[in-house]
Design a protein around this motif. Structure first.
Motif, PDB file in Angstrom:
ATOM      1  N   SER A 118       0.922  -1.244   0.225  1.00 39.06           N
ATOM      2  CA  SER A 118       0.097  -0.248  -0.275  1.00 39.06           C
ATOM      3  C   SER A 118       1.189   0.874   0.074  1.00 39.06           C
ATOM      4  O   SER A 118       0.254   2.292  -0.474  1.00 39.06           O
ATOM      5  N   LEU A 119       1.856   1.168   0.376  1.00 37.57           N
ATOM      6  CA  LEU A 119       2.925   2.110   0.146  1.00 37.57           C
ATOM      7  C   LEU A 119       3.643   1.878  -1.028  1.00 37.57           C
ATOM      8  O   LEU A 119       4.289   1.180  -0.893  1.00 37.57           O
ATOM      9  N   ASP A 120       4.207   3.236  -1.620  1.00 38.12           N
ATOM     10  CA  ASP A 120       5.040   2.587  -2.684  1.00 38.12           C
ATOM     11  C   ASP A 120       6.081   2.668  -2.636  1.00 38.12           C
ATOM     12  O   ASP A 120       7.443   2.051  -3.353  1.00 38.12           O
ATOM     13  N   THR A 121       6.930   3.194  -1.567  1.00 44.21           N
ATOM     14  CA  THR A 121       8.228   3.398  -1.465  1.00 44.21           C
ATOM     15  C   THR A 121       8.546   3.150   0.594  1.00 44.21           C
ATOM     16  O   THR A 121       7.528   3.675   0.966  1.00 44.21           O
ATOM     17  N   VAL A 122       9.749   2.428   0.901  1.00 43.95           N
ATOM     18  CA  VAL A 122      10.027   2.460   2.088  1.00 43.95           C
ATOM     19  C   VAL A 122      10.305   3.381   2.833  1.00 43.95           C
ATOM     20  O   VAL A 122      10.852   4.490   2.405  1.00 43.95           O
ATOM     21  N   PRO A 123       9.228   3.852   4.229  1.00 46.64           N
ATOM     22  CA  PRO A 123      10.194   5.429   4.915  1.00 46.64           C
ATOM     23  C   PRO A 123      11.314   5.628   5.731  1.00 46.64           C
ATOM     24  O   PRO A 123      11.567   4.493   5.648  1.00 46.64           O
TER      25      PRO A 123
END
Length: 206
Positions: free
Chosen positions: A50-55
């Motif tokens: 659900s997230l485009d990138t790993v924060p």
């Protein structure tokens, strides 16, 4: 103390304020909601679908995409591991994924069977579960809908007191919605079950 778990579903606001002593866990896309609320979660649990990138964040529990646990229920397990017993599941209903809504309702049963109390929040409605000798007292409301469903095998010894339609030592089954659309009448309501598990829904609108 309470544990707030914020998922990637529709977010309808915080039901109660988050205190300094509370635990906040972001479940995958719930990270974005935490950012919008200026909340720093204690942990981010995610398979990152659900997230485009790993924060860039120091407290990430990265899960495989192919797994038995949903991000939400794994976050609940992490909450239990931290000693939490009161859970508020946000961003767990609505959106395009009814399957995840149902999974999160099952997660309420998991919480109840492990000695906790969980609440799942939608738009003007909330759900909780009680299991195997459990009971709950709901504060008096002048109006609103109360629905009680069997969650799993037949529920025995079901009692509803204080609502418009009471029950005493009744049985509820998963294939007939006998407990749907009861009403608050200005009295506190008690719901109990001797054996089995109940999903309890409260809707503020008639």
């Amino acid at each position: 103390m309470a544990c707030f778990i914020i998922g990637a579903g529709s977010f309808y606001g915080l039901p109660v304020p988050v205190r300094d002593t509370d635990t906040v866990i972001a479940a995958d896309g719930g990270w974005r909601v935490c950012r919008e609320l200026s909340l720093t979660p204690s942990l981010l649990v995610a398979d990152f679908d659900s997230l485009d990138t790993v924060p860039e964040f120091d407290h990430i529990l990265r899960l495989p995409v192919e797994k038995d646990n949903t991000d939400m229920i794994r976050a609940v397990k992490e909450g239990f591991a931290r000693g939490e017993t009161e859970f508020h599941l946000l961003g767990g209903m609505g959106g395009r994924r009814t399957d995840h809504t149902l999974a999160n309702m099952q997660t309420l049963a998991y919480i109840a069977r492990h000695g906790g109390r969980g609440w799942l929040y939608g738009s003007g409605e909330r759900f909780t579960a009680i299991c195997d000798g459990g009971e709950i007292m709901l504060p008096a409301k002048k109006s609103g809908i109360l629905s009680v469903f069997c969650l799993g095998a037949d529920a025995e010894g079901v009692t509803i007191e204080g609502a418009q339609y009471p029950l005493a030592d009744a049985a509820l089954t998963a294939d007939f919605p006998l407990g749907v659309s009861n009403h608050f009448t200005g009295k506190a309501v008690r719901v109990a079950v001797r054996r089995g598990c109940l999903l309890i829904g409260i809707c503020d609108k008639e």
